[in-house]
Design a protein around this motif. Structure first.
Motif, PDB file in Angstrom:
ATOM      1  N   UNK A 112     -16.567  -1.725  49.217  1.00 23.81           N
ATOM      2  CA  UNK A 112     -15.902  -3.007  48.975  1.00 23.81           C
ATOM      3  C   UNK A 112     -14.792  -3.239  49.995  1.00 23.81           C
ATOM      4  N   UNK A 113     -14.017  -2.208  50.270  1.00 26.19           N
ATOM      5  CA  UNK A 113     -12.940  -2.329  51.248  1.00 26.19           C
ATOM      6  C   UNK A 113     -13.502  -2.572  52.654  1.00 26.19           C
ATOM      7  N   UNK A 114     -14.557  -1.871  53.025  1.00 30.68           N
ATOM      8  CA  UNK A 114     -15.165  -2.035  54.343  1.00 30.68           C
ATOM      9  C   UNK A 114     -15.781  -3.422  54.478  1.00 30.68           C
ATOM     10  N   UNK A 115     -16.358  -3.924  53.412  1.00 34.63           N
ATOM     11  CA  UNK A 115     -16.886  -5.295  53.399  1.00 34.63           C
ATOM     12  C   UNK A 115     -15.761  -6.292  53.656  1.00 34.63           C
ATOM     13  N   UNK A 116     -14.663  -6.116  52.958  1.00 28.38           N
ATOM     14  CA  UNK A 116     -13.554  -7.054  53.046  1.00 28.38           C
ATOM     15  C   UNK A 116     -12.815  -6.971  54.383  1.00 28.38           C
TER      16      UNK A 116
END
Length: 189
Positions: A112-116
């Protein structure tokens, strides 16, 4: 494969499984296995099930302009005290990669963090929604082409630039922070 296997056994096992489809390298005593994106979930499952890498430590992105974003995951064999860095790269223009949440549940938050932060879409992720940034935020702050507007809008609170000390010396043009286009934030007129 036993948990007591040594680092050369990791290399041998990865070569036996993937042959020339894996690129192995070592840095600071840590082995890195890099594969094509289509082998990413298989590599993670192999590391967990056959190499004993049952502890998922972290996952992140690395912007590699002009055309790649690398995705890197660190896994660990607790019993054998061995580390392995898993790595792949996706196209920067349309970054998509299969999720690892089915292999390592701990990958959820990191994906989720890498996506964001980098814009990498993890196909099959159960809940790929924003994690850290405010609603409506545009852009990917950890990509190298992202302009840090705060550096331009608010001066750095440090030593004064030549000409700002109140003395009558020649004033030079203030340099812009790295990554800021020369015409960005300049007053019109």
């Amino acid at each position: 494969m036993s948990a007591e296997a040594s680092a050369p056994d990791l290399r041998a096992a990865l070569r036996d499984r993937y042959g020339e489809r894996v690129r192995l390298s070592e840095s600071f005593g840590e082995l890195t296995a890099e594969v094509a994106p289509e082998l990413w979930p298989d590599l993670a499952a192999f590391a967990r099930d056959r190499l004993g890498m049952t502890f998922f430590d972290w996952l992140t992105g690395v912007d590699e302009p002009p055309d790649r974003i690398a995705v890197v995951a660190h896994v660990y064999d607790i019993a054998g005290r061995r580390r392995l860095l898993l790595r792949t790269a996706v196209d920067r223009g349309a970054p998509r990669l299969a999720t690892l949440t089915g292999v390592y549940r701990g990958a959820d938050w990191h994906e989720r963090e890498t996506y964001e932060m980098f814009g990498v879409v993890f196909d099959g992720h159960p809940d790929l929604r924003p994690l850290l940034l405010p609603d409506g935020f545009e852009g990917y702050p950890l990509r190298k082409d992202f302009v840090l507007a705060a550096r331009v809008a608010k001066p750095w609170p440090g030593a004064k630039e030549p000409g700002e000390s109140g003395r009558a010396t020649a004033r030079r043009r203030r340099p812009l922070p790295p990554g800021v286009p020369p015409d960005w934030g300049t007053p019109e007129g």
